[in-house]
Design a protein around this motif. Structure first.
Motif, PDB file in Angstrom:
ATOM      1  N   ASP A 107       8.237   3.066  -9.284  1.00  0.00           N
ATOM      2  CA  ASP A 107       7.407   4.101  -8.682  1.00  0.00           C
ATOM      3  C   ASP A 107       5.965   3.656  -8.496  1.00  0.00           C
ATOM      4  N   ARG A 255       7.079   1.907  -0.183  1.00  0.00           N
ATOM      5  CA  ARG A 255       8.177   2.355  -1.046  1.00  0.00           C
ATOM      6  C   ARG A 255       9.360   1.400  -0.843  1.00  0.00           C
ATOM      7  N   CYS A 408      12.534  -2.069   2.120  1.00  0.00           N
ATOM      8  CA  CYS A 408      11.113  -1.776   1.884  1.00  0.00           C
ATOM      9  C   CYS A 408      10.494  -1.190   3.135  1.00  0.00           C
ATOM     10  N   ASP A 418       7.373   9.832   1.504  1.00  0.00           N
ATOM     11  CA  ASP A 418       8.448  10.267   0.605  1.00  0.00           C
ATOM     12  C   ASP A 418       9.648  10.785   1.393  1.00  0.00           C
ATOM     13  N   VAL A 421      11.439   7.767   2.981  1.00  0.00           N
ATOM     14  CA  VAL A 421      12.298   7.026   2.069  1.00  0.00           C
ATOM     15  C   VAL A 421      13.537   7.843   1.710  1.00  0.00           C
ATOM     16  N   GLY A 435      10.204   4.115  -5.446  1.00  0.00           N
ATOM     17  CA  GLY A 435       9.058   3.627  -4.672  1.00  0.00           C
ATOM     18  C   GLY A 435       7.771   3.737  -5.432  1.00  0.00           C
TER      19      GLY A 435
END
Length: 436
Positions: A107, A255, A408, A418, A421, A435
């Motif tokens: 993270d 992320r 990635c 967010d 991802v 991430g």
């Protein structure tokens, strides 16, 4: 005793765009991160053995000649810059050690992207390694190299030298063959011009071939490029005052997700494509969700043109603009991506039609299924961080190593990273995203 050959290599005009100004130069720094079990890299006191690590990198660099070359301008900047050999590396500059211990936490990956590290120096070889201690005892090796050195496939050759499939306590010493392959730099700028001209002349094969090659580009374009080189220092000084370089790096976040490679391969096959097609399609789906009012969404997909015959070519990439209806499902987009990419492959060139409305780019590379080692330290995870145009909203790079596929993304602050991802994780059937 045979004299060491004098070598210089003029870069192509296509490669020159990567160093055309400091904004382009900064944007085109590629980064990869190797996370290793570092027990074999430590001394008796438990700290990383810096001399051991630097000695290994120094020795291995002889077997990857591009690590021992730097760019120089020719007199009056008459030609593109040239690569010339560097026989002695500044190891303190190229092999660095991060000041603090970072969490081994998916993270929190900002340090692993290399964006916060010092700028590269144009008067040295364009690469560096930063060793980052993690609180788990593992170590992240953040590898940066500039795109002008070569594309991703060219860069993987350097990776093959530095992290081989066999564990080894000591790196091999360079012999006469390696030193001859590297050569020595010309003593003067005019010497660089002389060597570069001799190489170009040999490539043409005849006076007629040389004449045809020279005049295939309009004289006006050649003059414009030359003037651009002459004023480059002035442009870079203006850019420095404007703060544009900082803006390239600011406002971006990264992320990644990790999925099982075999499962991703099967999923791509069932949808009618390859892992690359699935990666691109998943990025398009994620981008479309960021633009709910869009009718279509487009992205650039790099295509390697590399063949055994052009192994020495540093960048052998063309691109295709892939466009799909924003409302299509993943099952519809994967075969569409497959067809558009294959059409570009068959055409033999780049296909970027219509408006410059792409959101960024998406691609996939593989580092194989073999276990690799930095010395005796096994490489456990490989993460590739995408480099690209500063205007890109989204850049996605998927890299497979052993049994893992690591996807990635780097996104501008205008993107809900967010949500981006989460969409990628859904497309790849990952249980949850990770991430930082």
């Amino acid at each position: 005793m045979t004299a060491t050959p004098v070598r210089a290599e003029l870069i192509s005009t296509l490669d020159e765009k990567y160093v055309s100004n400091t904004v382009a130069f900064t944007a085109m720094i590629a980064t990869g991160t190797l996370i290793v079990d570092a027990s074999s890299l430590r001394g008796a006191d438990g700290a990383l053995d810096r001399d051991l690590i630097r000695t290994r990198v120094d020795r291995l660099s002889w077997f990857a000649p591009s690590m021992r070359q730097r760019l120089v301008s020719t007199p009056l900047r008459l030609t593109t810059p040239a690569w010339v050999p560097v026989t002695a590396l500044d190891l303190e500059h190229h092999v660095r050690f991060h000041d603090s211990v970072e969490p081994d936490d998916p993270d929190r990956v900002e340090v692993l992207t290399g964006r916060a590290f010092a700028a590269m120096a144009m008067d040295k070889p364009l690469w560096d390694f930063t060793f980052v201690e993690l609180d788990s005892g593992r170590v992240a090796i953040v590898v940066r190299y500039h795109h002008v050195i070569g594309d991703a496939l060219f860069g993987l050759r350097i990776g093959d030298v530095l992290a081989g499939p066999q564990s080894s306590a000591e790196a091999p010493l360079a012999g006469p063959a390696e030193r001859e392959a590297l050569g020595v730099a010309p003593r003067t700028g005019f010497g660089v011009l002389r060597v570069g001209f001799a190489q170009w002349w040999r490539q043409q094969g005849s006076v007629r071939g040389a004449w045809r090659d020279y005049w295939r580009k309009p004289l006006r374009k050649r003059v414009r490029r030359w003037v651009g080189r002459l004023i480059r220092p002035l442009k870079n000084a203006r850019i420095a005052r404007s703060g544009l370089v900082d803006a390239v790096l600011a406002g971006r976040s990264s992320r990644y997700i990790v999925v099982d490679l075999a499962a991703a391969t099967k999923r791509a096959y069932r949808l009618g494509g390859t892992v690359n097609d699935l990666t691109v399609a998943a990025t398009l789906v994620a981008a479309a969700r960021q633009r709910p009012d869009a009718e279509f969404v487009s992205i650039l997909v790099p295509i390697s043109r590399r063949t055994p015959a052009d192994a020495r070519v540093r960048n052998a990439i063309s691109v295709v603009k892939v466009t799909v209806p924003a409302g299509d499902s993943l099952a519809q987009i994967v075969p569409s991506v497959r067809n558009q990419v294959q059409h570009a492959v068959d055409s033999g060139g780049s296909i970027v039609a219509g408006a410059n409305d792409w959101v960024g780019y998406s691609t996939y590379v593989t580092w194989g299924r073999e276990q690799r080692y930095f010395g005796q330290a096994p490489v456990e995870t490989v993460t590739g961080w995408p480099a690209g145009d500063p205007a890109d909203e989204i850049a996605c790079l998927a890299c497979s190593y052993r049994r893992d596929l690591v996807i990635c993304v780097t996104a501008r602050e205008s993107i809900d990273v967010d949500a981006l991802v989460s969409s990628l994780a859904e497309s790849f059937n990952a249980s949850e995203p990770v991430g930082g």
